[in-house]
Structures are given as structure tokens and as C-alpha cells.
Scaffold this motif. Structure first.
Motif, short mmCIF file in Angstrom:
data_model
loop_
_atom_site.label_atom_id
_atom_site.label_comp_id
_atom_site.label_asym_id
_atom_site.label_seq_id
_atom_site.Cartn_x
_atom_site.Cartn_y
_atom_site.Cartn_z
N UNK A 69 0.94 -1.16 0.05
CA UNK A 69 0.03 -0.02 -0.11
C UNK A 69 0.84 1.22 -0.01
N UNK A 70 0.10 2.18 -0.48
CA UNK A 70 0.83 3.66 -0.40
C UNK A 70 -0.34 4.54 0.31
N UNK A 71 -0.22 5.04 1.55
CA UNK A 71 -1.17 5.82 1.96
C UNK A 71 -0.57 7.30 2.29
N UNK A 72 -1.64 8.19 2.36
CA UNK A 72 -1.41 9.76 2.76
C UNK A 72 -2.37 9.97 3.77
N UNK A 73 -1.87 10.80 4.73
CA UNK A 73 -2.82 11.08 5.77
C UNK A 73 -2.05 11.96 6.81
N UNK A 74 -2.98 12.32 7.82
CA UNK A 74 -2.41 13.17 8.82
C UNK A 74 -2.23 12.34 10.26
N UNK A 75 -1.09 12.69 10.69
CA UNK A 75 -0.70 12.11 12.01
C UNK A 75 -1.58 12.76 13.43
N UNK A 76 -2.03 11.93 13.93
CA UNK A 76 -2.72 12.05 15.13
C UNK A 76 -2.42 11.32 16.40
N UNK A 77 -2.81 11.84 17.72
CA UNK A 77 -2.43 10.96 18.66
C UNK A 77 -3.60 9.98 18.94
N UNK A 78 -3.19 8.92 19.42
CA UNK A 78 -4.29 7.88 19.74
C UNK A 78 -5.37 8.16 20.91
N UNK A 79 -6.43 7.70 20.84
CA UNK A 79 -7.44 7.93 21.94
C UNK A 79 -6.75 7.44 23.16
N UNK A 80 -7.06 7.94 24.17
CA UNK A 80 -6.56 7.46 25.48
C UNK A 80 -7.15 5.99 25.90
N UNK A 81 -6.23 5.19 26.34
CA UNK A 81 -6.31 3.76 26.39
C UNK A 81 -5.99 2.97 25.12
#
Length: 591
Positions: A69-81
């Protein structure tokens, strides 16, 4: 095609847009949101595909395990837990804005994160096996180790010089692989067991410091630390004494472990003489993490009634010795018998033993079927010399010295690790002052202990022909945690000494001229004093990676039967190929 490796997507990139390429690992649908672990050589990044991006979600629904795969996207923090502290990228995920399937994959024959794969399955599917994180880690470790060696040797003035693979057949030890010549009917090349003679000639040529990370070939029986083709860090240098060569090469090993694996080895390595090592440990590559030592008893049991002891004790070349196992008195009879079966696989006839219940009571405080056949002086001597304490087990070896040494030496290490007696950490050592010669087990003639180009110790030149059993060599091995990782010597640089060694080995002047004439000729043109060493790169990296077999640090290894399960080698060849090589098979394989 990408802005970052998957393993580089950390919390520092939160808010940034990244493009990643890699393999889909276990796509999973969680309540209408598709999660994919995208993996490449640097690690794993979790990417998230939401249904509100219709094109992305529809493409993600088609993704299966190991699709590219080739993916493009924005990096965000994972949800708590949902943070995964075990991963470098475990704090974040990538919300996919564009997804492209670069190539689908057939269903793999196993899950790449399965930790219980058989070696056969792994080697048959080696390409997929190499995609797994442990193999990626091991081969990158190998790369770092090789680069650390190259940097060190370059800093110390060594020149990387290639030597030939198509070589002349010479009697240097192990069986060679032969390559038939099409242009010269009935003639063969040999694949080199090592570049030994070429690197010596490079010293005569004045290059002074040579090295090569080189493939070598030996057609010998295989085991966990052997392959038919293996890699050496091959080193040779001029105008250095033995201790200077060892100091320089010890620094090389220390640098490799520090730079590649973050391990600080002891400084300096202890140096032990071969005779002392064999006396105390039975084998010349002892694992010093095991503190146990053999106890010499030969002189003590010459007159006992127990013929199993007195026979070897009075025979030429016999040895009787003991191994004390602290706390071994708790072993069951079945466990002791199992150790007896183990030493039988190494040539011993069995394993005599004594359990020590109460040292103060002498023979009456011992439990063993052999005690009644030992007189009080022998029993007292055994207890005193071995240092046996209440609750210990003492086991014995009695046979030809070679059998006793090999069997008890191996048993010492086996018991040490199985009984929790081995220490943690890294225990290197140099073994020096090897005998120049040893008896050939088949013909009884003398053969070179290392190879026939090893220099005798100063003052031992006259023993080479007159008393070869007393001649010692300027030879040295380096051992780490029970693995021989390198071996070398100061070489013979005077033609008359080399010819003397050939005579001791019953190599006639005609044979030496035919086999080694090029070396003898080179030695007469001002050969400098020189010496070197060869390290097993596969073994070094296996130790760093803490794996049991060197196959786990080689990209495309052979099995213990010398087969390549990926390609199917070795294979049959056509009759046309055989005719071109002027060969006919004496025993054609059955179709």
C-alpha cells in the motif's frame, strides 16, 4: 513515493501530513472503521480509514494481509487507552486521506507475527520469513556489525583486497567443493576454504595490512554454527608480534559489539594456554560463564579395584577426571542416567557418579554403586581435590584422554546451563600456545593442528621433525560464551621452516612443489614476519542477536543437509551440461 518510513511516525509528527509505503499486516474492521498496521523495514504505523472518505474506505475494504500500500494522511495522537507503549510509533496513528493498492498479495502460508513456525516452513518461504521483524532486526544487526568492522580496520590502515573464488585444490583441512573446468578437460577448481595463501602472498607483496569480508566454502557435516558457505572477516598484517596482533583484533571485536549491539565486552580478554584450558575445561572453546572445572584424578586411581578407573589410569594416553556438580545430589537416578546417555553420544562408555550426603563420614556418607570398589585413600583424594560438599554430585570420566575431554567438557557446559549454574553476561577469552600437530584419527600420521602455515613458537623449530608432539605454535583462538568466534596465528615466513613442516606432515618435496610451489617461491623473495586471524561473522552476529543457530543471521542459508529449501538447490543438471564439462556420473540418480 513516500515522505517517511512507517517506523519514523512518532509523536513529533502530530499534525503533519505523511505519505507511507509498506505491507498491510492484519487489516481489521472495528465497528465500521478499518485499522491497518502498515509495516516496512523501520517498523509499524497504525493507519485508520473512516467511512466518511468513501474512496479510501472502499479501497481499504479490498485490502488483505501483505497487500502493498501507499497511504497519505494526517498524524494524530491515539485515543486514551489505545496507546501501545511497546512500539516507537505507539502514541500516534495516521488518518488516511488517500490509499493506493500498489500490489495485492496471495494469502501468505503463515501469519508473519507467528512465533512458533517450524524452520522448514520458514526456509521454504524465506522471502516472507525475511519480512518478519526478527529477521529484519537480525540482518540489520549484521549490517551494523560489518560496517563497524570496516570502519575500525580502515581507521587502522587495513586495505580491502579481493582474492579469487576459483582456486587451486590444496590439502588445508576440511573437504573442498570442486568446480569442473569446461576449458580444461579433467581439471578442477576448488572453492576456497579461506583466502589463507593469498593473504600471505599479499604480505610478501608489501601491502602490510589486508582485510576482506569474504565468503568461504567447506564441504563438511553441518551443525548449528556451521554452513557450507560462510562469511569471514579475514585479516592479515606484517611486522607485528603475536601479542600485538591479539591486542589489535581484541579491540576490533570490542568495537563491533559496542557499535552494532550496544554491548561493552570485558577489557582485556583473559589469556589461557591450550594445555591449561584442556586440563580444566576439557574443550578448547569453554564457556566461562559456567564456573565448573574438571578435577584430575589419573594419578590417584591407578591402584583401585575398579577397572573402569584403573584401566585408563594406567594406559598410555588415558585420563580419569571428575566434575563436581554443586547441589547435584538432588538429581534423580533418571536424570543422572540421562546425562550418561548424553556422554555416550560423544564417545564415552557411560558415566560413573557419586552422591555426597555427608562429607564428614567419608565412604559411609556417599551414595554410589562404585564406592565399594574404591579404597579410602582414593575416596579421600576425590573429595578433597573436587572440593565436594554435602548435597553435591560428582561425575567421572575415564577413557582415552580425547574421549574424556570431549565428553566431560560438553557435559560441564550442559549441566552448568541446565542447573542454573551459568553466570549472566559476556565471557571472552584467548586460547594460545596450541600444539603444532595432532594425530590423524584414521591414519595415525601427524597433521597440522591449525593449518600447515602456522609458525612454531620460538625455539620449537628443531622439534618439528624430531619430536612433533612437543612442538607448540604461535596460534590463538578467541572464544566468547562457548563459541569459537575467530582463530589465527603468526605464519611461517621462512622457506626452510615451511619445508620442514611439510616433511613432518609427510608431504614430499614433489607434492609440496605441486601443491604449494607458488607459496614457496613467494617466501624466498624477502617475506616479512606476518600473521593474522579470521573471524566468523555469522557466529559473531548470532551471539549479538542471541540466537541459537547462525541460520537466523544469514539471509538465505542451507539446512543441516546442505539444502536450500527456497530454490531447491542442489539440483540435477542436464546431460548436455555434463558433456560440456566432460563429466559422466558413475551412479546416475534414479528418476
Amino acid at each position: 513515493m513516500r515522505t517517511h518510513y512507517c517506523g519514523e511516525v512518532t509523536a513529533e509528527l502530530v499534525g503533519a501530513t505523511v505519505t507511507l509505503c509498506g505491507w498491510a499486516n492484519r487489516p481489521r474492521d472495528h465497528g465500521g472503521v478499518i485499522f491497518i498496521d502498515l509495516q516496512d523495514r523501520e517498523g509499524l504505523a497504525q493507519v485508520v480509514c473512516h467511512p466518511d472518505r468513501t474512496a479510501v474506505f472502499n479501497a481499504a475494504e479490498q485490502v488483505r494481509n501483505q497487500f502493498v500500500l501507499r497511504v497519505t494522511g494526517a498524524v494524530r495522537r491515539r485515543m486514551e487507552g489505545t496507546v501501545n507503549p511497546k512500539l516507537r510509533t505507539g502514541e500516534v496513528e495516521v488518518v488516511v486521506e488517500a490509499l493506493e493498492i500498489l500490489n495485492p498479495s496471495a494469502p501468505p502460508p503463515f501469519q508473519l507475527d507467528d512465533e512458533n513456525l517450524s524452520e522448514t516452513v520458514r526456509l521454504e518461504n524465506r522471502v516472507l520469513d525475511l519480512r518478519r521483524e526478527p529477521m529484519q532486526r537480525n540482518l540489520r544487526l549484521r549490517h551494523r556489525a560489518a560496517m563497524a568492522a570496516r570502519r575500525f580496520l580502515d581507521e587502522h590502515g587495513f586495505v580491502d583486497i579481493e582474492t579469487p573464488f576459483l582456486y587451486k585444490s590444496t590439502p588445508e583441512g576440511a573437504r573442498e567443493f570442486l568446480v569442473p573446468s569446461r576449458l580444461h578437460d579433467g581439471h578442477f577448481y576448488a572453492l576456497p576454504q579461506s583466502p589463507q595463501l593469498f593473504k600471505q602472498m599479499l604480505m610478501v607483496a608489501g601491502f602490510d595490512r589486508y582485510y576482506q569480508i569474504v565468503k568461504c566454502f567447506r564441504d563438511e557435516d553441518l551443525r548449528a554454527d556451521r554452513q557450507p558457505e560462510f562469511t569471514q572477516i579475514d585479516v592479515e598484517t606484517s611486522f607485528l608480534r603475536e601479542d600485538e596482533v591479539r591486542a589489535l583484533m581484541e579491540a576490533l571485536v570490542r568495537r563491533m559489539f559496542r557499535d552494532a549491539a550496544g554491548v561493552e565486552l570485558p577489557d582485556p580478554f583473559p589469556v589461557l594456554r591450550y594445555d591449561d584450558v584442556i586440563r580444566d575445561y576439557g574443550i578448547d572453546k569453554p564457556d566461562l560463564r559456567v564456573p565448573l572445572k574438571l578435577t584430575e584424578l589419573t594419578d590417584l586411581v591407578k591402584d583401585v579395584e575398579f577397572k573402569v578407573f584403573s584401566g585408563p589410569a594406567n594406559a598410555a594416553g588415558g585420563r580419569v577426571c571428575a566434575l563436581r556438580v554443586p547441589g547435584g545430589g538432588a538429581l534423580t537416578r533418571g536424570e543422572i542416567d540421562a546425562y550418561g546417555e548424553y556422554v555416550k553420544t560423544l564417545g564415552a562408555k557411560g558415566l560413573a557418579w557419586i552422591k555426597v550426603n555427608d562429607v564428614a563420614k567419608g565412604a559411609e556418607g556417599l551414595q554410589s554403586p562404585i564406592v565399594k570398589n574404591l579404597h579410602h585413600k582414593a575416596i579421600a583424594g576425590i573429595l578433597e581435590r573436587s572440593g565436594a560438599q554435602n548435597g553435591d554430585l560428582v561425575v567421572f570420566g575415564a577413557d582415552a584422554a580425547e574421549v574424556v575431554n570431549e565428553s566431560l567438557g560438553a557435559l560441564r557446559q550442559k549441566i552448568g546451563h541446565e542447573r542454573g549454574l551459568a553466570e549472566k553476561g559476556w565471557r571472552p577469552l584467548w586460547v594460545v600456545d596450541f600444539p603444532m600437530f595432532e594425530r590423524d584419527a584414521e591414519g595415525g600420521q601427524w597433521k597440522a593442528r591449525h593449518h600447515p602455515f602456522t609458525s612454531p613458537k620460538d625455539g620449537h623449530e628443531d622439534l618439528i621433525e624430531g619430536a612433533p608432539e612437543k612442538a607448540y605454535a604461535k596460534a590463538y583462538d578467541v572464544v566468547l560464551n562457548g563459541w569459537e568466534i575467530g582463530g589465527g596465528s603468526i605464519r611461517i615466513h621462512r622457506r626452510e621452516v615451511q619445508e620442514k613442516v611439510f616433511r613432518a606432515l609427510k608431504i614430499t618435496a614433489e607434492e609440496s612443489r605441486a601443491k604449494f610451489g607458488f607459496l614457496l617461491d613467494a617466501l624466498q623473495y624477502g617475506a616479512p614476519p606476518h600473521g593474522g586471524i579470521a573471524f566468523g561473522l555469522d557466529r559473531l552476529v548470532a551471539l549479538m542477536a542471541q540466537v541459537e543457530a547462525i541460520r537466523d543471521v544469514i539471509a538465505f542459508p542451507k539446512t543441516q543437509r546442505g539444502q536450500d529449501l527456497l530454490t531447491g538447490a542442489p539440483t540435477l543438471v542436464t546431460e548436455k551440461q555434463l558433456r560440456e564439462l566432460h563429466l559422466r556420473l558413475r551412479n546416475p540418480p534414479q528418476s
